[in-house]
Design a protein around this motif. Sequence first.
Motif, PDB file in Angstrom:
ATOM      1  N   SER A 122       0.793  -1.222   0.000  1.00  0.00           N
ATOM      2  CA  SER A 122       0.000   0.000   0.000  1.00  0.00           C
ATOM      3  C   SER A 122       0.824   1.270   0.000  1.00  0.00           C
ATOM      4  N   HIS A 159     -17.731  -5.591   3.392  1.00  0.00           N
ATOM      5  CA  HIS A 159     -16.894  -5.763   2.209  1.00  0.00           C
ATOM      6  C   HIS A 159     -17.756  -6.233   1.043  1.00  0.00           C
ATOM      7  N   CYS A 188      -3.262  -7.013  -7.111  1.00  0.00           N
ATOM      8  CA  CYS A 188      -3.299  -5.560  -6.927  1.00  0.00           C
ATOM      9  C   CYS A 188      -3.810  -4.866  -8.186  1.00  0.00           C
ATOM     10  N   THR A 189      -4.520  -3.784  -7.985  1.00  0.00           N
ATOM     11  CA  THR A 189      -5.139  -2.923  -9.019  1.00  0.00           C
ATOM     12  C   THR A 189      -6.275  -3.624  -9.750  1.00  0.00           C
ATOM     13  N   SER A 191      -9.949  -6.007 -10.013  1.00  0.00           N
ATOM     14  CA  SER A 191     -11.268  -6.054  -9.397  1.00  0.00           C
ATOM     15  C   SER A 191     -11.840  -7.440  -9.627  1.00  0.00           C
ATOM     16  N   SER A 216     -13.798  -8.617  -2.900  1.00  0.00           N
ATOM     17  CA  SER A 216     -13.227  -7.377  -3.437  1.00  0.00           C
ATOM     18  C   SER A 216     -12.474  -6.633  -2.349  1.00  0.00           C
ATOM     19  N   GLN A 217     -11.211  -6.345  -2.634  1.00  0.00           N
ATOM     20  CA  GLN A 217     -10.415  -5.551  -1.699  1.00  0.00           C
ATOM     21  C   GLN A 217     -10.638  -4.073  -2.029  1.00  0.00           C
ATOM     22  N   PRO A 218     -11.177  -3.281  -1.102  1.00  0.00           N
ATOM     23  CA  PRO A 218     -11.451  -1.871  -1.397  1.00  0.00           C
ATOM     24  C   PRO A 218     -10.205  -1.010  -1.324  1.00  0.00           C
ATOM     25  N   ALA A 219     -10.243   0.119  -2.001  1.00  0.00           N
ATOM     26  CA  ALA A 219      -9.117   1.061  -1.962  1.00  0.00           C
ATOM     27  C   ALA A 219      -8.940   1.646  -0.568  1.00  0.00           C
ATOM     28  N   ASN A 222      -6.450  -0.604   0.983  1.00  0.00           N
ATOM     29  CA  ASN A 222      -5.151  -0.536   0.326  1.00  0.00           C
ATOM     30  C   ASN A 222      -5.328   0.291  -0.949  1.00  0.00           C
ATOM     31  N   ARG A 225      -5.564  -1.630  -3.975  1.00  0.00           N
ATOM     32  CA  ARG A 225      -6.483  -2.760  -3.808  1.00  0.00           C
ATOM     33  C   ARG A 225      -5.720  -4.088  -3.653  1.00  0.00           C
ATOM     34  N   TRP A 227      -4.268  -7.182  -1.382  1.00  0.00           N
ATOM     35  CA  TRP A 227      -4.485  -7.842  -0.101  1.00  0.00           C
ATOM     36  C   TRP A 227      -3.229  -7.611   0.735  1.00  0.00           C
TER      37      TRP A 227
END
Length: 432
Positions: A122, A159, A188-189, A191, A216-219, A222, A225, A227
């Motif tokens: 991040s 989430h 990363c980056t 969706s 989904s990892q939200p902004a 991080n 995005r 993990w």
Amino acid sequence: MDFSKFNMTPPHLKEAMELMKSGRLKEATTLIQNNLSGNVSDSNTTDNTSNTNTMKDVTPDRPTLQDSATTKKAKPTEKEKSVKKENMANTEEFASKSSNKLPDSIQSLTDKIKNFKLDLPSAMNISGISAGLNTHIEPTIPENAQFLKGTFKSSQGSHDYRLYIPSNYVQAVEQSLQVPLIVMLHGCTQSPEDFAVGTRMNELAEEHQCLIVYPSQPASANPNRCWNWFRPTDQQQGQGEPAWLAELTRSVVKDYAVDPSRVYIAGLSAGAAMAVIMAETYPELYAAVGVHSGLAYRSATDFPSAMLAMHKGGSADLQAAKNSQFVPMIVFHGDQDHTVSIRNGEQVVEQAKQRLQAQKTGLNIQQHKKSSEQNCRSTQLEIKDDKGVSQLEYWKMHGAGHSWAGGSSAGSYTDPNGPDASKEMLRFFLNR
């Protein structure tokens, strides 16, 4: 420590941006390439006096008001007319080329930055430097199938996720059948939508009648995005990201006709590192794990060690892994991966192998040479138990970089040349 509060753009990328602004495109590209490969020059690239390859401005200088008054009285010579005409032609040609496409050097720079930032933790937020990908393309689904959007509230907060339900799921329910579930963790980056398109996992769900859930990892968690695989709080059972992923998994199993003994998890890059963590912290929940271009459990415990692990391999205690419960695993890694070194793939396999050998006897180790239809060569290490069931597979892909093997070019970070990682993972998962 939460590194997401900081913006630590690498100095060499800042320098590259300044070079680009000044028109020194070739130098900017070289600087990025050298830093990506670890070949950092000792010379100062911003020294204008020492570089002879600077781009020259072909636009004539704009005259001052005093110069304008003078030029009105004096008629230009034929030579001056010729120079002016040539300058105008060069300017028009440059503008025409610039409006159609980026120069090759800038395009190469942009592509490398996209690949470089895929797995940065991040604190390394460089998304403003390169043009972002559209990672929210909605995948096409067949009639009667569903790609649901949901928000899951857990002990760790709310989430979002996407859940793919194949068109033949209703038939399974009508026949009182339970179906497999695969949890897919994006890189990363990326969706959920982009990951679904790139891996083509939804198409395989239709073929094998299984559910696919894409957390989904939200902004907010991080900026890129990713993990947060490198944080101690996200490497343990009962807290952080592992806790909510486990709760989400249990919720889908409870709410749908899912066979609890056939729940699997897989991921790419940072998602793969988190999949390894999930197998470590919740081994009773997942029957097998798929790791594509990931890192071993506890390869890093903070930001500096994460960067070191990505490029040179982690510092995890492989011997300590013997005491952990073994979860069957299939691993893919390209030997030309310059984002997450293949040393990490080897450590993932060694960690799993230590557990397997400590808990099972009569193992049969084989090695095979593979080649895809596109002539992508791989070396496959396979360890089977005494019943002939594959427990651990390692696909070392020769010449491959940091991309999902056999994926669709419609998604980001994919390599259509194969082998088909999605198909091989489903084969490994379901043939148990």
